[in-house]
Design a protein around this motif. Structure first.
Motif, short mmCIF file in Angstrom:
data_model
loop_
_atom_site.label_atom_id
_atom_site.label_comp_id
_atom_site.label_asym_id
_atom_site.label_seq_id
_atom_site.Cartn_x
_atom_site.Cartn_y
_atom_site.Cartn_z
N GLY A 100 7.99 1.14 -11.66
CA GLY A 100 8.89 1.97 -10.72
C GLY A 100 9.90 0.98 -10.26
N TYR A 101 9.35 0.66 -9.12
CA TYR A 101 9.32 -0.53 -7.81
C TYR A 101 10.73 -1.68 -8.08
CZ TYR A 101 9.33 -1.41 -2.96
OH TYR A 101 9.86 -1.95 -1.92
N ILE A 102 8.97 -2.49 -9.19
CA ILE A 102 10.05 -3.74 -9.64
C ILE A 102 10.74 -3.43 -10.00
CG2 ILE A 102 7.36 -4.67 -8.84
CD1 ILE A 102 7.29 -4.33 -12.04
N TYR A 103 10.72 -2.80 -11.37
CA TYR A 103 12.27 -2.62 -12.11
C TYR A 103 13.20 -2.01 -11.39
CZ TYR A 103 9.47 -1.97 -16.51
OH TYR A 103 8.64 -2.93 -18.25
N ARG A 104 12.88 -1.48 -10.45
CA ARG A 104 14.37 -1.39 -9.49
C ARG A 104 14.89 -2.83 -8.69
NH1 ARG A 104 11.92 3.60 -8.14
NH2 ARG A 104 10.54 3.40 -6.66
N MET A 105 13.97 -2.83 -8.23
CA MET A 105 13.90 -4.20 -7.21
C MET A 105 14.75 -5.04 -8.61
SD MET A 105 10.59 -5.39 -5.43
CE MET A 105 11.31 -6.65 -4.73
N ALA A 106 14.70 -5.16 -9.50
CA ALA A 106 15.03 -6.32 -10.52
C ALA A 106 16.39 -6.33 -11.07
CB ALA A 106 13.43 -6.28 -11.68
N GLN A 107 16.23 -4.76 -11.17
CA GLN A 107 18.11 -4.52 -11.45
C GLN A 107 18.80 -4.95 -10.00
OE1 GLN A 107 18.26 -0.22 -12.24
NE2 GLN A 107 19.77 -0.65 -13.59
N HIS A 108 18.28 -4.38 -9.27
CA HIS A 108 18.93 -5.01 -7.67
C HIS A 108 19.23 -6.16 -7.50
CE1 HIS A 108 20.71 -4.41 -4.17
NE2 HIS A 108 19.90 -5.45 -3.72
N GLN A 109 18.67 -7.13 -7.89
CA GLN A 109 18.36 -8.65 -8.28
C GLN A 109 19.84 -9.07 -8.80
OE1 GLN A 109 16.95 -9.99 -5.11
NE2 GLN A 109 16.19 -11.78 -6.39
N VAL A 110 19.40 -9.06 -10.42
CA VAL A 110 20.52 -8.62 -11.28
C VAL A 110 21.63 -8.30 -10.68
CG1 VAL A 110 21.26 -8.28 -13.23
CG2 VAL A 110 18.44 -8.35 -12.86
N VAL B 232 0.78 -1.56 -0.85
CA VAL B 232 -0.17 0.08 0.42
C VAL B 232 0.83 1.51 -0.30
CG1 VAL B 232 -1.97 -1.38 1.41
CG2 VAL B 232 -0.24 -0.29 3.00
N ASN B 233 2.36 1.44 0.27
CA ASN B 233 3.15 2.07 0.57
C ASN B 233 3.95 3.13 -0.95
OD1 ASN B 233 2.12 2.20 2.90
ND2 ASN B 233 4.14 1.27 3.94
N ILE B 234 3.09 1.76 -1.97
CA ILE B 234 4.04 2.00 -2.93
C ILE B 234 3.17 2.71 -4.18
CG2 ILE B 234 5.82 0.80 -5.07
CD1 ILE B 234 5.72 -1.34 -3.17
N GLU B 235 4.00 4.14 -4.41
CA GLU B 235 3.49 4.36 -5.91
C GLU B 235 3.16 4.23 -7.15
OE1 GLU B 235 3.80 8.83 -4.15
OE2 GLU B 235 3.51 8.53 -2.12
N GLN B 236 4.43 4.20 -7.31
CA GLN B 236 5.00 3.78 -8.37
C GLN B 236 5.02 1.89 -8.62
OE1 GLN B 236 3.68 5.83 -11.09
NE2 GLN B 236 3.46 7.20 -9.72
N PHE B 237 4.58 1.58 -9.21
CA PHE B 237 4.46 0.16 -9.20
C PHE B 237 5.70 -0.70 -10.08
CE2 PHE B 237 3.80 -4.53 -9.78
CZ PHE B 237 3.79 -5.11 -8.08
#
Length: 200
Positions: free
Chosen positions: A73-83, A66-71
């Motif tokens: 962009g958020y998951i893209y940043r998560m994915a990039q960090h994972q890579v 519920v705290n995520i405003e731009q879902f």
């Protein structure tokens, strides 16, 4: 605007534990996220693994959705960090396994240390012997001959992405095999350190 509103509603429902809403979020973003990851990794296997990891983490911490405003962009940043973490882990694993091989060829004055090195080398060789032929060849060319992925690709007449996929699969199998045999290796304390570093 309607898409944003609907997505925020899905996030709220998913945060409350509504699995269908979370599944809809996954379906809305998985294809674009996969394309993004393929550009980063050039590896279908790694891209799929990262997507699974990202959405698994999101579900585990779903109360924060519920705290995520731009879902997106958020998951893209998560994915990039994972890579980035995955590439660092691959580099570390390759270095550790290479150093193990070097260590096994060094005469050690301490008999107990010799035992540990020998046990680790035996476990490593067992893991290597269980690799499919192409994976073992790619891994050996990289580890023993120090060839880069594009050099291996030219030598074997395959694409660099295929070489990368073989290395990912080989390292995963080796890691799993070392883990399976850990409890049988008396005195192989260095193996425990290796496995713990794999999981960081």
């Amino acid at each position: 605007m309607e898409h944003v509103i609907n997505e925020q509603l899905l996030l709220q429902k998913a945060a409350a534990g509504h699995e269908e809403s979370f599944t809809r979020l996954f379906l809305l973003h998985k294809h674009k996220l996969y394309s993004f990851l393929m550009r980063l990794t050039d590896s279908p296997e790694m891209s799929e693994d990262v997507i699974q990891d990202v959405f698994l983490k999101l579900w585990k911490d779903r109360q924060n959705l519920v705290n995520i405003e731009q879902f997106g962009g958020y998951i893209y940043r998560m994915a990039q960090h994972q890579v980035l973490n995955a590439f660092r882990r691959m580099a570390r694993e390759t270095l550790i396994l290479s150093e193990l091989t070097k260590a096994g060829n060094t005469v050690n004055a301490n008999a107990e240390d010799n035992l540990s090195v020998r046990e680790v080398r035996e476990l490593l060789q067992t893991a290597l012997d269980k690799l499919p032929p192409k994976q073992k060849l790619v891994y050996t060319l990289s580890r023993d001959q120090g060839l880069k992925h594009d050099e291996i690709a030219r030598q074997l007449n395959i694409s660099p992405s295929t070489v990368n996929n073989h290395m990912i699969a080989a390292l995963r199998t080796i890691r799993e095999q070392l883990g399976v045999h850990l409890h049988t290796a008396s005195g192989a304390s260095c193996l425990l350190l290796i496995l713990s570093s794999f999981q960081k």
